[in-house]
Design an enzyme around this catalytic site. Structure first.
Site, PDB file in Angstrom:
ATOM      1  N   LEU A  44       5.893 -13.552 -10.282  1.00  0.00           N
ATOM      2  CA  LEU A  44       6.708 -13.010 -11.368  1.00  0.00           C
ATOM      3  C   LEU A  44       8.088 -12.559 -10.892  1.00  0.00           C
ATOM      4  CD1 LEU A  44       4.062 -10.928 -13.348  1.00  0.00           C
ATOM      5  CD2 LEU A  44       5.415 -12.840 -14.250  1.00  0.00           C
ATOM      6  N   ASP A  47      10.872  -3.549   2.320  1.00  0.00           N
ATOM      7  CA  ASP A  47       9.440  -3.272   2.319  1.00  0.00           C
ATOM      8  C   ASP A  47       9.248  -1.946   1.601  1.00  0.00           C
ATOM      9  OD1 ASP A  47       6.817  -2.524   2.815  1.00  0.00           O
ATOM     10  OD2 ASP A  47       6.863  -3.021   4.946  1.00  0.00           O
ATOM     11  N   ASN A 107       9.003  -4.508  -9.022  1.00  0.00           N
ATOM     12  CA  ASN A 107       8.023  -5.567  -9.238  1.00  0.00           C
ATOM     13  C   ASN A 107       6.939  -5.614  -8.175  1.00  0.00           C
ATOM     14  OD1 ASN A 107       7.151  -8.432 -10.197  1.00  0.00           O
ATOM     15  ND2 ASN A 107       7.753  -8.749  -8.059  1.00  0.00           N
ATOM     16  N   TYR A 134      -6.708  -0.354  -8.926  1.00  0.00           N
ATOM     17  CA  TYR A 134      -5.548  -0.989  -9.551  1.00  0.00           C
ATOM     18  C   TYR A 134      -5.198  -0.350 -10.899  1.00  0.00           C
ATOM     19  CZ  TYR A 134      -2.390  -4.608 -11.254  1.00  0.00           C
ATOM     20  OH  TYR A 134      -1.284  -5.280 -11.744  1.00  0.00           O
ATOM     21  N   LYS A 191      -1.616   1.738 -11.745  1.00  0.00           N
ATOM     22  CA  LYS A 191      -0.679   1.362 -12.804  1.00  0.00           C
ATOM     23  C   LYS A 191      -0.573   2.438 -13.879  1.00  0.00           C
ATOM     24  CE  LYS A 191       0.830  -2.505 -11.139  1.00  0.00           C
ATOM     25  NZ  LYS A 191       2.253  -2.629 -10.733  1.00  0.00           N
ATOM     26  N   THR A 245      -0.828 -15.841 -10.879  1.00  0.00           N
ATOM     27  CA  THR A 245      -0.078 -15.571  -9.656  1.00  0.00           C
ATOM     28  C   THR A 245      -1.045 -15.298  -8.506  1.00  0.00           C
ATOM     29  OG1 THR A 245       0.032 -13.170  -9.956  1.00  0.00           O
ATOM     30  CG2 THR A 245       1.756 -14.481 -11.017  1.00  0.00           C
TER      31      THR A 245
END
Length: 235
Positions: A13, A53, A79, A160, A164, A193
Site C-alpha cells: 500500500l 526505520d 503507513n 494487531y 490499531k 499485500t
C-alpha cells in the site's frame, strides 16, 4: 508543490500510495528501512528515497533532518506496520498471545507512529496545509469486533487489533491537540499485500485510494476521523 513522506513505502500500500500521489503532483519521500529495496522502489516511481526505520529514534531523527534541509514537509503518511502472521498465514490465538507478542506489534504499529509524528511535527507546523494520515484497520473498530454480524468479528488475534485501536486513539488525541493539522485514521480495506500473506481480496490500487484521498484533505476538511472508502467507521 506538496511534499509528502510515506513510511514503509517500498512495497504494498505504501508504494502504491506513492505512485498515485506522484501522479497527483506530490513530491514524495519514500521511507524504508532497507536501503536497497527502498532506493529501487523510489527510482522506479520517481520518488525520493529516505532511509527510515520507525522503530529507531536515530533513523527517524536523521530522516527528519534530511527532509527539513530539503525544504520541509506538508503531508505525513504513517503507513509502516506489521500484522505478525504465523507460517501458513495463521493468526496467534488469544490463549497463545504473550506480552512480548503484543509489545513487538506495538513497537512498529504504535510507538512507530508516535515516534515519527513527534519528529515531523515541527516541519508540519511550518506548512500552509499540513496533513497526517494514520493507517488503521477495520479491526481497530471495537464496535466491529464485538458485533457478531460484522466481517471483522471472526478475527481471532489480539495484538494487531489492539495496536490499531491504539492508533485510532492517537489520531483523536493529536487531532485535538493540533487543530491546524488535518489528522485522520484510514481503513484501506482487506488488501492483498505481504502484510496479510496475500490473503486480501482487493488490489493495492483499490486499497490506496482512500489513503490518497485523505492525504489531499483541504484545510477546511475533516480531522480526528476514522474512515474507509465507504465513509465514516464506528470507533
Amino acid at each position: 508543490m506538496t511534499t509528502t513522506l510515506i513510511t514503509g513505502a517500498n512495497k504494498g500500500l505504501g508504494k502504491e500510495t506513492a505512485r498515485q500521489l506522484i501522479a497527483a503532483d506530490h513530491t514524495v519521500y519514500l521511507g524504508a528501512r532497507d536501503e536497497g529495496r527502498g532506493r529501487a522502489a523510489a527510482d522506479e516511481l520517481g520518488a525520493r528515497f529516505v532511509r527510515l526505520d520507525v522503530t529507531d529514534d536515530a533513523s527517524v531523527d536523521a530522516a527528519a533532518a534530511v527532509i527539513d534541509a530539503a525544504g520541509g514537509l506538508d503531508v505525513l503518511i504513517n503507513n509502516a506496520g506489521i500484522e505478525g502472521r504465523l507460517p501458513g498465514n495463521g493468526i496467534l490465538a488469544p490463549a497463545d498471545t504473550t506480552a512480548d507478542d503484543v509489545r513487538a506489534m506495538f513497537e512498529t504499529n504504535v510507538f512507530g507512529v508516535v515516534r515519527v509524528t513527534h519528529a515531523f511535527l515541527p516541519l508540519l507546523e511550518q506548512s500552509a496545509a499540513p496533513v497526517i494520515v494514520n493507517l488503521s484497520s477495520g479491526l481497530a473498530s471495537l464496535t466491529g469486533l464485538s458485533t457478531p454480524d460484522s466481517p471483522t468479528h471472526f478475527y481471532p488475534g489480539v495484538a494487531y487489533p489492539t495496536s490499531k485501536a491504539a492508533v485510532n486513539a492517537i489520531t483523536i488525541q493529536f487531532a485535538k491537540a493540533y487543530p491546524g493539522i488535518r489528522i485522520n485514521a484510514v481503513e484501506p480495506g482487506f488488501t492483498n499485500t505481504d502484510l496479510n500473506g496475500g490473503t486480501g481480496i482487493q488490489t493495492v490500487e483499490q486499497g490506496a485510494a482512500i489513503i490518497v484521498r485523505m492525504a489531499q484533505t483541504p484545510q477546511d476538511g475533516p480531522t480526528g476521523t476514522f474512515v474507509s472508502a465507504h465513509g465514516a467507521l464506528p470507533w
